[in-house]
Design a protein around this motif. Structure first.
Motif, PDB file in Angstrom:
ATOM      1  N   VAL A   8      31.665 -71.500 -22.029  1.00  0.00           N
ATOM      2  CA  VAL A   8      32.368 -72.565 -21.172  1.00  0.00           C
ATOM      3  C   VAL A   8      31.401 -73.674 -21.789  1.00  0.00           C
ATOM      4  O   VAL A   8      30.295 -73.721 -21.761  1.00  0.00           O
ATOM      5  N   LEU A   9      32.310 -74.549 -22.100  1.00  0.00           N
ATOM      6  CA  LEU A   9      31.388 -75.880 -22.669  1.00  0.00           C
ATOM      7  C   LEU A   9      31.508 -76.994 -21.902  1.00  0.00           C
ATOM      8  O   LEU A   9      32.446 -77.359 -21.055  1.00  0.00           O
ATOM      9  N   GLY A  10      30.482 -77.350 -21.682  1.00  0.00           N
ATOM     10  CA  GLY A  10      30.340 -78.669 -20.370  1.00  0.00           C
ATOM     11  C   GLY A  10      29.611 -80.054 -20.970  1.00  0.00           C
ATOM     12  O   GLY A  10      29.220 -79.791 -22.423  1.00  0.00           O
ATOM     13  N   GLY A  11      29.406 -80.935 -20.368  1.00  0.00           N
ATOM     14  CA  GLY A  11      28.660 -82.322 -20.714  1.00  0.00           C
ATOM     15  C   GLY A  11      29.655 -82.781 -21.789  1.00  0.00           C
ATOM     16  O   GLY A  11      31.005 -82.871 -21.645  1.00  0.00           O
ATOM     17  N   HIS A  12      29.070 -83.153 -22.808  1.00  0.00           N
ATOM     18  CA  HIS A  12      29.665 -84.068 -23.979  1.00  0.00           C
ATOM     19  C   HIS A  12      30.759 -82.930 -24.821  1.00  0.00           C
ATOM     20  O   HIS A  12      31.671 -83.526 -25.149  1.00  0.00           O
ATOM     21  N   PHE A  13      30.371 -81.930 -24.659  1.00  0.00           N
ATOM     22  CA  PHE A  13      31.234 -80.695 -25.519  1.00  0.00           C
ATOM     23  C   PHE A  13      32.719 -80.617 -24.881  1.00  0.00           C
ATOM     24  O   PHE A  13      33.715 -80.704 -25.171  1.00  0.00           O
ATOM     25  N   ALA A  14      32.728 -80.860 -23.328  1.00  0.00           N
ATOM     26  CA  ALA A  14      33.918 -80.674 -22.517  1.00  0.00           C
ATOM     27  C   ALA A  14      34.615 -82.195 -22.982  1.00  0.00           C
ATOM     28  O   ALA A  14      35.799 -82.172 -23.049  1.00  0.00           O
ATOM     29  N   VAL A  15      33.874 -83.215 -23.051  1.00  0.00           N
ATOM     30  CA  VAL A  15      34.683 -84.482 -23.232  1.00  0.00           C
ATOM     31  C   VAL A  15      35.397 -84.379 -24.747  1.00  0.00           C
ATOM     32  O   VAL A  15      36.510 -85.028 -24.861  1.00  0.00           O
ATOM     33  N   LEU A  16      34.504 -84.021 -25.463  1.00  0.00           N
ATOM     34  CA  LEU A  16      35.132 -83.934 -27.144  1.00  0.00           C
ATOM     35  C   LEU A  16      36.085 -82.805 -27.336  1.00  0.00           C
ATOM     36  O   LEU A  16      36.239 -82.601 -28.415  1.00  0.00           O
ATOM     37  N   ASP A  17      36.133 -81.880 -26.335  1.00  0.00           N
ATOM     38  CA  ASP A  17      36.737 -80.822 -26.538  1.00  0.00           C
ATOM     39  C   ASP A  17      38.160 -80.947 -27.580  1.00  0.00           C
ATOM     40  O   ASP A  17      38.228 -79.927 -28.408  1.00  0.00           O
ATOM     41  N   GLN A  18      38.846 -81.930 -27.204  1.00  0.00           N
ATOM     42  CA  GLN A  18      39.992 -81.822 -28.293  1.00  0.00           C
ATOM     43  C   GLN A  18      39.871 -81.874 -29.773  1.00  0.00           C
ATOM     44  O   GLN A  18      40.527 -81.457 -30.718  1.00  0.00           O
ATOM     45  N   TRP A  19      38.700 -82.521 -29.984  1.00  0.00           N
ATOM     46  CA  TRP A  19      38.191 -82.458 -31.404  1.00  0.00           C
ATOM     47  C   TRP A  19      37.459 -81.274 -31.914  1.00  0.00           C
ATOM     48  O   TRP A  19      37.563 -80.940 -33.137  1.00  0.00           O
ATOM     49  N   LEU A  20      36.773 -80.823 -30.767  1.00  0.00           N
ATOM     50  CA  LEU A  20      35.899 -79.763 -31.278  1.00  0.00           C
ATOM     51  C   LEU A  20      36.373 -78.346 -31.283  1.00  0.00           C
ATOM     52  O   LEU A  20      36.065 -77.808 -32.030  1.00  0.00           O
ATOM     53  N   HIS A  21      37.205 -78.178 -30.364  1.00  0.00           N
ATOM     54  CA  HIS A  21      37.846 -77.005 -30.173  1.00  0.00           C
ATOM     55  C   HIS A  21      38.451 -76.025 -31.563  1.00  0.00           C
ATOM     56  O   HIS A  21      38.007 -75.046 -31.665  1.00  0.00           O
ATOM     57  N   GLY A  22      39.402 -76.773 -32.301  1.00  0.00           N
ATOM     58  CA  GLY A  22      39.573 -76.110 -33.573  1.00  0.00           C
ATOM     59  C   GLY A  22      38.458 -75.564 -34.625  1.00  0.00           C
ATOM     60  O   GLY A  22      38.310 -74.443 -34.790  1.00  0.00           O
ATOM     61  N   PRO A  23      37.637 -76.681 -34.937  1.00  0.00           N
ATOM     62  CA  PRO A  23      36.538 -76.211 -35.868  1.00  0.00           C
ATOM     63  C   PRO A  23      35.492 -75.278 -35.037  1.00  0.00           C
ATOM     64  O   PRO A  23      35.096 -74.252 -35.958  1.00  0.00           O
ATOM     65  N   LEU A  24      35.596 -75.218 -33.804  1.00  0.00           N
ATOM     66  CA  LEU A  24      34.505 -74.031 -33.188  1.00  0.00           C
ATOM     67  C   LEU A  24      35.330 -72.856 -33.364  1.00  0.00           C
ATOM     68  O   LEU A  24      34.608 -71.812 -33.897  1.00  0.00           O
ATOM     69  N   LEU A  25      36.430 -72.673 -33.004  1.00  0.00           N
ATOM     70  CA  LEU A  25      37.326 -71.552 -33.143  1.00  0.00           C
ATOM     71  C   LEU A  25      37.436 -70.985 -34.809  1.00  0.00           C
ATOM     72  O   LEU A  25      37.113 -69.597 -34.857  1.00  0.00           O
ATOM     73  N   GLU A  26      37.601 -71.940 -35.520  1.00  0.00           N
ATOM     74  CA  GLU A  26      37.508 -71.601 -37.172  1.00  0.00           C
ATOM     75  C   GLU A  26      36.260 -70.690 -37.348  1.00  0.00           C
ATOM     76  O   GLU A  26      36.101 -69.917 -37.953  1.00  0.00           O
ATOM     77  N   SER A  27      35.077 -71.515 -37.063  1.00  0.00           N
ATOM     78  CA  SER A  27      33.878 -71.075 -37.445  1.00  0.00           C
ATOM     79  C   SER A  27      33.559 -69.801 -36.908  1.00  0.00           C
ATOM     80  O   SER A  27      32.900 -68.745 -37.399  1.00  0.00           O
ATOM     81  N   LEU A  28      33.969 -69.700 -35.493  1.00  0.00           N
ATOM     82  CA  LEU A  28      33.482 -68.426 -34.636  1.00  0.00           C
ATOM     83  C   LEU A  28      34.292 -67.138 -35.500  1.00  0.00           C
ATOM     84  O   LEU A  28      33.747 -66.386 -35.403  1.00  0.00           O
ATOM     85  N   ALA A  29      35.594 -67.571 -35.927  1.00  0.00           N
ATOM     86  CA  ALA A  29      36.568 -66.648 -36.565  1.00  0.00           C
ATOM     87  C   ALA A  29      35.737 -66.074 -37.899  1.00  0.00           C
ATOM     88  O   ALA A  29      35.785 -65.022 -38.175  1.00  0.00           O
ATOM     89  N   LYS A  30      35.119 -67.037 -38.543  1.00  0.00           N
ATOM     90  CA  LYS A  30      34.413 -66.798 -39.751  1.00  0.00           C
ATOM     91  C   LYS A  30      33.221 -65.896 -39.583  1.00  0.00           C
ATOM     92  O   LYS A  30      32.977 -65.199 -40.420  1.00  0.00           O
ATOM     93  N   TYR A  31      32.415 -66.161 -38.720  1.00  0.00           N
ATOM     94  CA  TYR A  31      31.149 -65.668 -38.465  1.00  0.00           C
ATOM     95  C   TYR A  31      30.986 -64.493 -37.581  1.00  0.00           C
ATOM     96  O   TYR A  31      30.224 -63.585 -37.687  1.00  0.00           O
ATOM     97  N   ALA A  32      31.856 -64.534 -36.673  1.00  0.00           N
ATOM     98  CA  ALA A  32      31.690 -63.234 -35.959  1.00  0.00           C
ATOM     99  C   ALA A  32      33.154 -62.682 -35.339  1.00  0.00           C
ATOM    100  O   ALA A  32      33.719 -62.786 -34.303  1.00  0.00           O
ATOM    101  N   PRO A  33      34.054 -62.254 -36.250  1.00  0.00           N
ATOM    102  CA  PRO A  33      35.517 -62.160 -35.906  1.00  0.00           C
ATOM    103  C   PRO A  33      35.614 -60.994 -34.938  1.00  0.00           C
ATOM    104  O   PRO A  33      34.988 -59.923 -35.003  1.00  0.00           O
ATOM    105  N   GLY A  34      36.302 -61.319 -34.040  1.00  0.00           N
ATOM    106  CA  GLY A  34      36.685 -60.245 -33.086  1.00  0.00           C
ATOM    107  C   GLY A  34      35.749 -60.277 -31.881  1.00  0.00           C
ATOM    108  O   GLY A  34      36.063 -59.483 -30.780  1.00  0.00           O
TER     109      GLY A  34
END
Lengths: 408, 408
Positions: free
Chosen positions: A344-370
């Motif tokens: 759960v993202l809070g603070g400025h991460f919640a505010v910036l979510d629309q820009w953060l979300h994609g890169p975060l998920l891509e990175s997560l899929a790269k480093y810890a798939p599944g």
DNA sequence: CAAGTTAGTTTATCGCTTGAACTATATAAG
DNA sequence: CTTATATAGTTCAAGCGATAAACTAACTTG
């Protein structure tokens, strides 16, 4: 391994158990059911007996204690079946409440919630607490709290205890702030008791991110297991596992801001290198995005950043995407260490979510798939008041788990 | 936060407590003290009463139950004070034991320990289990276990239950191996019960690294909080917090082998990128050191590596130093997430410690200064038999925490 | 051998859950 | 309106485990 849990665990682990422990357990069991029941729906003694597995006789006796302690209240008759004698509804006593308080970098706040978690009064006072002596901040907060307590009292809500959230590491079970970098406090013992003179439950101290995590737990549908990541000047975290805050042996677990996300990275305020905070903290993002901080408040700088993002500034977009990717690496590592299944993202991460979300998920899929499914990366639904609500909620939770503390 | 613990927690959380729970708690409390007492030193009822806070009457009654259940045994008279009636010493019944079993890549093993943890019999059988069907491996192990059980019986030790350690993820509370990459098992349900027909405590399944971690906890002076890192073909981990194994909601916590130590790193067998295992796993080290693996056993390859290190081979030294640095990054991140305060290195990390130690500490100081003191980075003292001893010990531990399971 | 000291058991009491019997209060049927 | 039925909640005897105090047991010291 899921070993058999110890049969009973008296308040002090390793202490003899006696019948008083059984009573305490069952008080908490019954009260816990009342707390879990949906708002506006009032359980009866008979329903509590069915839900808990206790006999009607025991439930009656326990409810009597809770009524005497002023924790519960009877509320008219409850008709749900077609035939038979109607039961008497039970609810948390709405004339009892707890206070949540917060000290942050540029404000102090105090608010009172009822035992069921509804905010009754809240007051925020802007105040620059940076490098302010803790005593002076506490005095200002005590004054604010006193006023809020009176206001709650005027609305018929009596304050039973309070919780204070601060942006720093807190020694578990004590009133000591080990270190609060953004306040300039080191090993500071706070006299929390004076914030609320003579309340039966006292005043407890919490880390801000931990409190906010508990508020998400109580007020949002994020489930029983998640890592809350708070984006403020620093990056903090609160780890909730099995509906419990996991703080670790020294109370510092979940400090996700200092996971290493880049071994070749920049030095961090913690003395380390390449910590998440050096890429995804507010200052790091502002700096990488070319946003001016000097002479402007944080709110203003954040507005500037949002403007730049909306305008398509490459520097701003890159800065936020980098932060997202770094978050992905941190979450990947955290999921391995603590089996985190949701974020759960809070603070400025919640505010910036629309820009953060994609890169975060891509990175997560790269480093810890599944490890985490994408829909388990969520944003805060509680917002600003999280730390305050969480601090108050923790006091309620402690009361629910040990209701006997309010008995004569 | 250190909230007040719930007063009692019956076996099923959220279940009613009754006086039987009190009894279970106090049985475990008394038995726990006996287990903690130093070997050869026999506590008396009076000493147990003083140590636990229970009354002499309660202790007498509880000890009677434990004697009846065959868990404890009276052992002569105990003279410690100068005057007065001597007490009767109590010890764990030496004619009761538990079996630890292990399935690993190239062997199966079974051994019986007494309730006090002493190894009575042990047998290891070499067997290539790689890509062998789980049923065949289990049959071979059942045969081995049967023989070991008979041998223990001949020595007067009756087996009450057993624990099996496997190098893979285990679903908590079940007998299912979610995934064991080095055995080629995926979602494999094991019929563990047939390994030990008709034992009162049954057979439990454990992850190898977790079992080894628990063995370190029981047999070594590493303290109550540490992260055990097992260096095998894969890199596993067991997280011990407050003397409890911390497994997380899905049982996968402590999987330190897949912490991201280099975002620019190599792909990992887990599907991720730059995991610790890609730098510090056995294959990674052999490959970086230029050691041949093909056609040689792992033991031989490890001997080759040690030879190369002793001979000062730059490739070998660099490979091991890189592994050390990667371990430092992983430990830094783990210490932030789970507040890890100490690390115990096992498997090949223990063997390579003299070359790893320096780089690990330097790296740790760079990435998480102050999080762990250098003397809290230790090597395993249990060695090879860790998984087996840990699996057996876990069964004893479960019994100690719930002795009533052995009562008539 | 008597006095003193410590170990362990016996006995009465208390508190809490349980289960069964009982009272209270509603709806439904005659 | 009366009676049957159904459900809510209370009362009461019984059981069990812990406690505290009294008691018995076994050893040392002088």
């Amino acid at each position: 391994m899921a070993s058999t849990a110890p049969a009973t665990a008296p308040s002090d682990a390793g202490a003899p158990g006696n019948m008083a422990d059984v009573r305490r357990n069952n008080l908490a069991l019954v009260l816990g059911r009342v707390v879990q029941s949906p708002a506006g729906f009032h359980l009866t003694r008979a329903q509590l007996a069915a839900a808990t597995g206790l006999t009607k006789a025991s439930v009656s006796s326990i409810v009597l204690d809770l009524l005497d302690a002023g924790i519960l209240r009877e509320v008219g008759l409850s008709r749900q079946g077609e035939r038979g004698r109607p039961g008497v509804g039970l609810e948390l006593n709405p004339s009892r409440g707890v206070m949540g308080m917060e000290i942050n970098v540029d404000y102090i706040a105090a608010g009172v919630t009822s035992l069921s978690g509804e905010l009754v009064v809240k007051e925020v006072r802007e105040r620059d607490n940076r490098d302010s002596a803790s005593g002076a901040v506490m005095s200002a907060l005590a004054e604010l709290a006193s006023g809020v307590r009176l206001a709650a009292s005027a609305l018929g809500v009596d304050v039973l205890g309070g919780g204070l959230a601060v942006p720093g590491l807190v020694e578990p079970g004590s009133s000591t702030v080990t270190v609060a970098p953004n306040l300039g406090w080191v090993d500071t013992k706070l006299d929390v008791a004076r914030l609320l003179p003579s309340v039966p439950l006292g005043v407890s101290l919490f880390n801000e991110a931990n409190a906010a995590a508990l508020a998400e737990l109580a007020h949002s549908p994020h489930g029983r297991d998640f890592l809350y990541i708070s984006g403020e000047v620093g990056v903090g975290g609160g780890l909730v596992l099995n509906s419990e805050l996991f703080t670790g042996p020294e109370g510092n677990a979940g400090e996700v801001g200092h996971i290493v996300v880049d071994p070749e990275g920049a030095p961090c305020s913690c003395g380390g290198t390449g910590c998440l905070e050096t890429v995804a903290g507010q200052d790091a993002i502002f700096s990488a995005a070319g946003i001016t901080v000097k002479g402007r408040t944080r709110t203003e700088s954040m507005a500037d950043l949002l403007g730049a993002l909306a305008a398509g500034s490459p520097a701003a977009l890159t800065a936020v995407q980098q932060a997202g990717r770094a978050l992905g690496v941190a979450v990947a590592s955290a999921s391995r260490v603590a089996n985190v299944r949701a974020v759960v993202l809070g603070g400025h991460f919640a505010v910036l979510d629309q820009w953060l979300h994609g890169p975060l998920l891509e990175s997560l899929a790269k480093y810890a798939p599944g490890a985490l499914s994408p829909e388990h990366v969520m944003t805060s639904t509680v917002g600003d008041a999280g730390a305050l609500l969480g601090a108050a909620g923790s006091v309620v939770r402690a009361l629910v788990e040990a209701p006997h503390r309010l008995q004569a």
